[in-house]
Scaffold this motif. Structure first.
Motif, PDB file in Angstrom:
ATOM      1  N   ASP A 156      39.170 101.834  -3.048  1.00 26.90           N
ATOM      2  CA  ASP A 156      39.151 101.931  -4.551  1.00 26.90           C
ATOM      3  C   ASP A 156      39.761 103.392  -4.875  1.00 26.90           C
ATOM      4  OD1 ASP A 156      37.675  99.757  -4.040  1.00 26.90           O
ATOM      5  OD2 ASP A 156      35.780 100.324  -5.020  1.00 26.90           O
ATOM      6  N   TRP A 163      42.279 103.186  -7.928  1.00 25.22           N
ATOM      7  CA  TRP A 163      41.756 103.472  -9.504  1.00 25.22           C
ATOM      8  C   TRP A 163      42.942 104.014 -10.144  1.00 25.22           C
ATOM      9  CZ3 TRP A 163      37.899 102.126 -12.062  1.00 25.22           C
ATOM     10  CH2 TRP A 163      37.330 102.880 -13.144  1.00 25.22           C
ATOM     11  N   LYS A 164      42.937 103.472 -11.445  1.00 26.59           N
ATOM     12  CA  LYS A 164      44.065 104.050 -12.800  1.00 26.59           C
ATOM     13  C   LYS A 164      45.371 104.404 -11.891  1.00 26.59           C
ATOM     14  CE  LYS A 164      40.134 105.633 -15.640  1.00 26.59           C
ATOM     15  NZ  LYS A 164      39.572 106.614 -16.404  1.00 26.59           N
ATOM     16  N   ARG A 179      33.065  95.397 -10.031  1.00 25.71           N
ATOM     17  CA  ARG A 179      33.833  95.231 -11.133  1.00 25.71           C
ATOM     18  C   ARG A 179      33.795  93.882 -11.775  1.00 25.71           C
ATOM     19  NH1 ARG A 179      38.584  96.542  -7.451  1.00 25.71           N
ATOM     20  NH2 ARG A 179      38.002  98.347  -6.469  1.00 25.71           N
ATOM     21  N   HIS A 211      31.160  96.928 -14.084  1.00 23.71           N
ATOM     22  CA  HIS A 211      31.133  98.474 -14.287  1.00 23.71           C
ATOM     23  C   HIS A 211      30.731  98.872 -15.711  1.00 23.71           C
ATOM     24  CE1 HIS A 211      32.150  99.893 -10.393  1.00 23.71           C
ATOM     25  NE2 HIS A 211      32.880  98.944 -10.259  1.00 23.71           N
TER      26      HIS A 211
END
Length: 189
Positions: free
Chosen positions: A73, A77-78, A166, A180
């Motif tokens: 993750d 992430w982003k 998620r 989330h």
């Protein structure tokens, strides 16, 4: 995939340095503390090994990224992931060990160990009613292999564990699973 230059970082980089270089003379390794990573390290490397992206992390020259942890993750992430970069993770039976670790802290809190230790230092005796785990609202972030194992273990103590993921997809052994974005609802008493 022909990987030749491997950049290793994270809290285990020194231990890995002691184990790896002599074993693979066909590979060049660079072992660097996270806080010492530079752009030059990422220009040099075609592979990155660590627990998370660190320093001036860049996928520009990398062809392989390996997460030393059980999840990936932190790497996703982003971040727009390049399709030609292989992402792998360490696999193993982490679930049972982490479930026991989590259980130890939950029991410590439920049985008021820290409060009793403080009273002991103060030379006071104030009885407290311990909390039963089955009466607690316990939320587990992550409903993958590790989260499920924690939930299974807690069910043995009468807990109805709530999961956050998620997808928010119902996943046994969780009594409920929230996305989330709905985590606040999962935490509400």
């Amino acid at each position: 995939m022909n990987i030749r230059r491997i950049l290793v970082t994270g809290r285990l980089y020194a231990e890995l340095a002691a184990l790896l270089p002599d074993k693979r003379p066909d590979k060049a390794f660079r072992f660097v503390a996270e806080e010492e990573l530079t752009d030059d390290d990422f220009v040099w490397a075609d592979a990155y090994v660590g627990f998370r992206p660190a320093g001036p992390f860049s996928l520009a020259n990398l062809r392989w990224v390996h997460s030393l942890g059980a999840g990936v993750d932190a790497f996703l992430w982003k971040r727009e992931w390049k399709k030609d970069v292989l992402l792998t993770r360490t696999v193993g039976s982490f679930g049972e060990q982490i479930a026991e670790y989590c259980l130890s802290y939950l029991l410590r809190d439920a049985q008021c160990h820290d409060v009793y230790a403080w009273y002991q230092e103060q030379r006071q005796w104030k009885p407290l009613a311990p909390k039963r785990l089955g009466e607690q609202r316990i939320v587990i972030y992550g409903t993958g292999e590790i989260g499920r194992r924690i939930a299974e273990t807690l069910r043995l103590f009468g807990v109805s564990p709530i999961g956050v993921s998620r997808s928010g997809r119902d996943t046994p052994p969780f009594s409920a699973v929230y996305r989330h974005e709905e985590a606040g609802e999962a935490l509400a008493c």
